[in-house]
Write a protein that holds these residues in place. Sequence first.
Motif, mmCIF file in Angstrom:
data_model
loop_
_atom_site.group_PDB
_atom_site.id
_atom_site.type_symbol
_atom_site.label_atom_id
_atom_site.label_comp_id
_atom_site.label_asym_id
_atom_site.label_seq_id
_atom_site.Cartn_x
_atom_site.Cartn_y
_atom_site.Cartn_z
ATOM 1 N N SER A 287 27.533 26.623 38.412
ATOM 2 C CA SER A 287 27.165 27.437 37.260
ATOM 3 C C SER A 287 26.402 28.722 37.948
ATOM 4 N N GLY A 288 25.794 28.693 39.098
ATOM 5 C CA GLY A 288 25.138 29.635 39.820
ATOM 6 C C GLY A 288 23.465 28.918 40.175
ATOM 7 N N TRP A 352 26.717 35.944 33.591
ATOM 8 C CA TRP A 352 27.312 36.217 34.890
ATOM 9 C C TRP A 352 28.139 37.346 34.822
ATOM 10 N N ILE A 353 28.945 37.520 33.643
ATOM 11 C CA ILE A 353 29.888 38.498 33.461
ATOM 12 C C ILE A 353 29.229 39.774 33.547
ATOM 13 N N MET A 354 28.099 40.053 32.754
ATOM 14 C CA MET A 354 27.131 40.974 32.525
ATOM 15 C C MET A 354 26.606 41.616 34.040
ATOM 16 N N ALA A 355 26.124 40.251 34.780
ATOM 17 C CA ALA A 355 25.588 40.697 35.960
ATOM 18 C C ALA A 355 26.494 41.291 37.028
ATOM 19 N N SER A 434 29.205 40.697 45.283
ATOM 20 C CA SER A 434 28.690 40.547 43.882
ATOM 21 C C SER A 434 29.649 39.789 42.789
ATOM 22 N N TYR A 435 31.001 39.811 43.206
ATOM 23 C CA TYR A 435 32.145 39.139 42.389
ATOM 24 C C TYR A 435 32.123 37.756 42.477
ATOM 25 N N CYS A 436 31.108 37.316 43.266
ATOM 26 C CA CYS A 436 31.038 35.701 43.382
ATOM 27 C C CYS A 436 30.511 35.193 42.172
ATOM 28 N N PHE A 437 29.672 35.909 41.275
ATOM 29 C CA PHE A 437 29.360 35.581 39.910
ATOM 30 C C PHE A 437 30.529 35.385 38.802
ATOM 31 N N THR A 438 31.749 35.956 39.189
ATOM 32 C CA THR A 438 32.690 35.822 38.193
ATOM 33 C C THR A 438 32.989 34.376 38.331
ATOM 34 N N LEU A 439 33.037 33.815 39.690
ATOM 35 C CA LEU A 439 33.548 32.531 39.846
ATOM 36 C C LEU A 439 32.510 31.512 38.901
ATOM 37 N N PHE A 440 31.251 32.039 38.952
ATOM 38 C CA PHE A 440 30.223 31.131 38.431
ATOM 39 C C PHE A 440 30.632 31.043 36.700
ATOM 40 N N ALA A 441 31.143 32.477 36.192
ATOM 41 C CA ALA A 441 31.256 32.515 35.005
ATOM 42 C C ALA A 441 32.446 31.848 34.272
#
Length: 490
Positions: A287-288, A352-355, A434-441
């Motif tokens: 989840s991050g 995470w999508i917003m981030a 920065s797109y690693c956050f989409t994986l968490f999302a």
Amino acid sequence: METFFHQLTQGNALLVIIILGCGGSFHTGYHITGLSSPSPYIQHFINSSWYDRYQESPGTQKVTMIWSLIVSMYAVGGLFGAVSVKLFSRKLGRKRAMICNSLISITGAVIMLTSKTAKSFEMIIVARTLYGYSAGLGGSLHSMYLGEISPRKIRGRVTLTSATFTSLGKLSGQLFGLSEILGRQHLWNIVLCVPVCFSAVQVLVLPFLPEAPRYLFIEKRDDKACKRALQSLWGKGDYKQEMEEMLTEHMALEASPPKSPLRLMMDRSVRWQLITMLVVYCCNQMSGMSAISTFSFDIFLNSGVPKDKIRYVTLGLGISEILTSISCSLLIEHTGRRPLFWGGYAVISAIWIMATVILNLKDLSWVPYVTSSLIFLFIVSFCGGPGAATATLSAELFTQSDRLAAFVLMGLQRWFMFAVVGLIFPFIIDAFDSYCFTLFAVVSLLGSFYTFFLLPETKGKTLVDISEEFKAITVCGKSFLESERVETKL
């Protein structure tokens, strides 16, 4: 609220919870963050001790390899500690197993403390392995002990204290690592030994506190000792309802003897419980939260926070985590477990999508502030949602006959995921930026769907009732038990 605190102070329950927390999940939290501050001093120590021994510089590659061993052996020790929980708790009981676990932690601290004088980086590796072993064993024992002393009506609040002590440990690791306290070059070995004080307190105090009543009644078959333990914990009373609940579980245990971890994995009647914990642990790790814990310095630095202020900002994260955990413990018996899971995962996914969107607008002056705010919001959402509810759920899913084997499997999942995520995160960040956050999302969103559609509510139910609810889960009109009956007929 007043009723809850009144119950805690009628007997020794509050003292038991505090002592268990000090010697249990507090250590896990402390050693996650405690290594961050002294890391440059330890690497300098590796260099100097190697030179004193061989009269030559070890080189950057060797120092990095030794440092990686120091970091990773904690997870390896945790893995072995989690496997040992069944052996220790079966042979020694819950209380004596916790005391033995504290002695292991004390041994690790003595080795860590003397490593500087001995000029031995190998001793640091050994100490970190023992710390990990103690954390893996103690974390499972702590959750098990809490689950077995808790009356059904306040079980969620009591078991949630393990998550609160983990957060308290993380904050303590950050606090003691400040340069104003112990975060200095000549004190790095002392920073890594702070939790030994709490282990010593547990060894001295726990022998005078009661054993887990459920263990006494169901496994030792001593109903008188069980009643005395309940009265010692929660004050005078006949505890007829609790004893009847344990008797029902005892009868179920006689019909189904304790299983080994392998047999439990093959048992279709608990398949949904095992799948649920696997999904929850995977979603929690992906989840991050691990990224925030490990790379918070880099994230805040890239967000524009001044370098000399970052340590204090991360301290703010630790305080937010504790306050959220305490608030959640007061609400969990009202909200239930399911909303904390699916709601928490859904909010995390949105964060995470917003981030991801905001980090692609780096040129704007307000981006650093919004990014930092989102990280704080993430901490609140995780620690007040799935992070907190996992501690409660893990103590409620399995009856006594399955509990020991289940805690072995859950410990293996938790520590294996911890080790794997720590290994692959740097590569994920390098590959996706920065797109690693989409994986968490995406992972968090899947966790939200799973817990919304499939996870039964466990609030206020006996362990036998919870087991029956999981057996009743169907997907596409079929359950694992129906499949088993069809296979048997064939």
